[in-house]
Write a protein that holds these residues in place. Structure first.
Motif, PDB file in Angstrom:
ATOM      1  N   LEU A  86       0.855  -1.325  -0.027  1.00  0.00           N
ATOM      2  CA  LEU A  86      -0.095  -0.043   0.254  1.00  0.00           C
ATOM      3  C   LEU A  86       0.915   1.443  -0.090  1.00  0.00           C
ATOM      4  N   TYR A  87       1.868   1.305   0.718  1.00  0.00           N
ATOM      5  CA  TYR A  87       2.586   2.513   0.842  1.00  0.00           C
ATOM      6  C   TYR A  87       4.129   2.533   0.511  1.00  0.00           C
ATOM      7  N   GLY A  88       4.676   1.504   0.073  1.00  0.00           N
ATOM      8  CA  GLY A  88       5.993   1.292  -0.449  1.00  0.00           C
ATOM      9  C   GLY A  88       6.941   1.440   0.795  1.00  0.00           C
ATOM     10  N   ARG A  89       6.473   1.221   2.170  1.00  0.00           N
ATOM     11  CA  ARG A  89       7.316   1.269   3.291  1.00  0.00           C
ATOM     12  C   ARG A  89       7.649  -0.216   3.560  1.00  0.00           C
ATOM     13  N   HIS A  90       8.966  -0.417   4.244  1.00  0.00           N
ATOM     14  CA  HIS A  90       9.309  -1.874   4.664  1.00  0.00           C
ATOM     15  C   HIS A  90       9.667  -1.859   5.951  1.00  0.00           C
ATOM     16  N   TYR A  91       9.064  -2.676   6.524  1.00  0.00           N
ATOM     17  CA  TYR A  91       9.162  -2.979   8.129  1.00  0.00           C
ATOM     18  C   TYR A  91       9.663  -4.425   8.577  1.00  0.00           C
ATOM     19  N   ASP A  92      10.370  -4.666   9.261  1.00  0.00           N
ATOM     20  CA  ASP A  92      10.850  -5.834   9.790  1.00  0.00           C
ATOM     21  C   ASP A  92       9.880  -6.479  10.914  1.00  0.00           C
ATOM     22  N   PRO A  93       9.105  -7.476  10.183  1.00  0.00           N
ATOM     23  CA  PRO A  93       8.136  -8.097  11.147  1.00  0.00           C
ATOM     24  C   PRO A  93       8.402  -8.395  12.293  1.00  0.00           C
ATOM     25  N   ASP A  94       9.466  -9.034  12.451  1.00  0.00           N
ATOM     26  CA  ASP A  94      10.085  -9.509  13.579  1.00  0.00           C
ATOM     27  C   ASP A  94      10.677  -8.404  14.780  1.00  0.00           C
ATOM     28  N   SER A  95      10.986  -7.138  14.326  1.00  0.00           N
ATOM     29  CA  SER A  95      11.500  -6.349  15.204  1.00  0.00           C
ATOM     30  C   SER A  95      10.867  -5.076  15.068  1.00  0.00           C
ATOM     31  N   GLU A  96       9.824  -4.923  14.363  1.00  0.00           N
ATOM     32  CA  GLU A  96       9.351  -3.478  14.066  1.00  0.00           C
ATOM     33  C   GLU A  96       7.627  -3.428  14.136  1.00  0.00           C
ATOM     34  N   ILE A  97       7.112  -4.704  14.199  1.00  0.00           N
ATOM     35  CA  ILE A  97       5.721  -4.813  14.176  1.00  0.00           C
ATOM     36  C   ILE A  97       5.091  -5.681  15.378  1.00  0.00           C
ATOM     37  N   THR A  98       4.237  -4.874  16.054  1.00  0.00           N
ATOM     38  CA  THR A  98       3.764  -5.664  17.395  1.00  0.00           C
ATOM     39  C   THR A  98       2.348  -5.487  17.323  1.00  0.00           C
ATOM     40  N   ILE A  99       1.703  -6.878  17.625  1.00  0.00           N
ATOM     41  CA  ILE A  99       0.176  -6.982  17.751  1.00  0.00           C
ATOM     42  C   ILE A  99      -0.321  -6.486  19.097  1.00  0.00           C
ATOM     43  N   THR A 100      -1.390  -5.613  19.235  1.00  0.00           N
ATOM     44  CA  THR A 100      -1.819  -5.473  20.491  1.00  0.00           C
ATOM     45  C   THR A 100      -3.330  -5.883  20.425  1.00  0.00           C
ATOM     46  N   ALA A 101      -3.985  -6.028  21.686  1.00  0.00           N
ATOM     47  CA  ALA A 101      -5.403  -6.471  21.786  1.00  0.00           C
ATOM     48  C   ALA A 101      -6.254  -5.218  21.222  1.00  0.00           C
ATOM     49  N   GLY A 102      -5.872  -3.943  21.210  1.00  0.00           N
ATOM     50  CA  GLY A 102      -6.592  -2.927  20.490  1.00  0.00           C
ATOM     51  C   GLY A 102      -5.802  -1.700  20.695  1.00  0.00           C
ATOM     52  N   GLY A 103      -6.276  -0.588  20.299  1.00  0.00           N
ATOM     53  CA  GLY A 103      -5.668   0.623  20.360  1.00  0.00           C
ATOM     54  C   GLY A 103      -5.366   1.149  21.513  1.00  0.00           C
ATOM     55  N   GLN A 105      -4.954  -0.414  24.531  1.00  0.00           N
ATOM     56  CA  GLN A 105      -3.836  -1.263  24.934  1.00  0.00           C
ATOM     57  C   GLN A 105      -2.470  -0.927  24.309  1.00  0.00           C
ATOM     58  N   GLY A 106      -2.561  -0.571  23.004  1.00  0.00           N
ATOM     59  CA  GLY A 106      -1.032  -0.372  22.164  1.00  0.00           C
ATOM     60  C   GLY A 106      -0.691   0.791  22.761  1.00  0.00           C
ATOM     61  N   ILE A 107      -1.434   1.933  22.910  1.00  0.00           N
ATOM     62  CA  ILE A 107      -1.224   3.207  23.491  1.00  0.00           C
ATOM     63  C   ILE A 107      -0.466   2.992  24.680  1.00  0.00           C
ATOM     64  N   LEU A 108      -1.216   2.545  25.766  1.00  0.00           N
ATOM     65  CA  LEU A 108      -0.630   2.172  27.169  1.00  0.00           C
ATOM     66  C   LEU A 108       0.601   1.661  27.045  1.00  0.00           C
ATOM     67  N   THR A 109       0.874   0.343  26.260  1.00  0.00           N
ATOM     68  CA  THR A 109       2.067  -0.259  26.445  1.00  0.00           C
ATOM     69  C   THR A 109       3.368   0.800  25.692  1.00  0.00           C
ATOM     70  N   ALA A 110       2.858   1.422  24.869  1.00  0.00           N
ATOM     71  CA  ALA A 110       3.826   2.347  24.212  1.00  0.00           C
ATOM     72  C   ALA A 110       4.414   3.387  25.233  1.00  0.00           C
ATOM     73  N   ILE A 111       3.313   4.067  25.927  1.00  0.00           N
ATOM     74  CA  ILE A 111       3.381   4.947  27.007  1.00  0.00           C
ATOM     75  C   ILE A 111       4.334   4.449  27.920  1.00  0.00           C
ATOM     76  N   LEU A 112       4.052   3.186  28.414  1.00  0.00           N
ATOM     77  CA  LEU A 112       4.727   2.539  29.768  1.00  0.00           C
ATOM     78  C   LEU A 112       5.972   2.311  29.339  1.00  0.00           C
ATOM     79  N   CYS A 113       6.391   2.014  27.897  1.00  0.00           N
ATOM     80  CA  CYS A 113       7.713   1.415  27.660  1.00  0.00           C
ATOM     81  C   CYS A 113       8.556   2.743  27.496  1.00  0.00           C
TER      82      CYS A 113
END
Length: 159
Positions: A86-103, A105-113
């Motif tokens: 879609l965007y021509g951007r390349h991310y390493d699925p093993d080190s740059e993509i994380t799945i969260t249970a929802g938005g 939870q993802g925000i909280l995880t990022a802030i806590l990190c």
């Protein structure tokens, strides 16, 4: 014969000032005004039977265990491929993509990190209502900047 009294445990909130969420308010307003509720993903149509069958098939194939913390590899690789297509951007699925249970939870995880006690975090208001309590839970200090429209000398509105 006397009854034994069992004390109810008390767990003091670390966020005692958190009130009602925007989802609660918007859901009540949508219901009151018979409006479509776009706030929390309440569709006005039934779930596609193919999706139900797919979930059922996955469960019967024993795909029902906790995934790795960062999400199952197939999903992460699929997301990386979609972003590339879609965007021509390349991310390493093993080190740059994380799945969260929802938005949220993802925000909280990022802030806590990323936020440590005493850190100042700027949010632009109006802001999503989970930002402030997530920052406070991490020990950060919220510095809110209000987004206000202003008018120039010709009366034109700008943000």
């Amino acid at each position: 014969m006397s009854q034994i009294q069992h004390p109810t445990p008390s767990f003091p909130s670390r966020l005692p000032t958190v009130g009602t969420t925007v989802f609660t308010v918007m859901s009540a307003l949508a219901s009151e005004h018979q409006a479509i509720n776009l706030g929390q993903g309440f569709p006005d149509f039934p779930c596609d039977p193919k999706l139900i069958a797919g979930v059922n098939e996955a469960m019967l194939a024993n795909h029902n265990q906790y995934p790795p913390m960062i999400g199952i590899p197939e999903l992460r690789h699929g997301i990386a491929n979609k972003i590339a297509n879609l965007y021509g951007r390349h991310y390493d699925p093993d080190s740059e993509i994380t799945i969260t249970a929802g938005g949220t939870q993802g925000i909280l995880t990022a802030i806590l990190c990323c936020v440590s006690p005493g850190d100042e975090v700027v949010i632009i208001e109006p802001a999503y209502d989970s930002y402030r309590p997530s920052i406070e839970l991490a020990g950060g200090k919220v510095r809110a900047v209000s987004l206000q429209a202003s008018r120039d000398e010709n009366g034109q509105v700008s943000a």
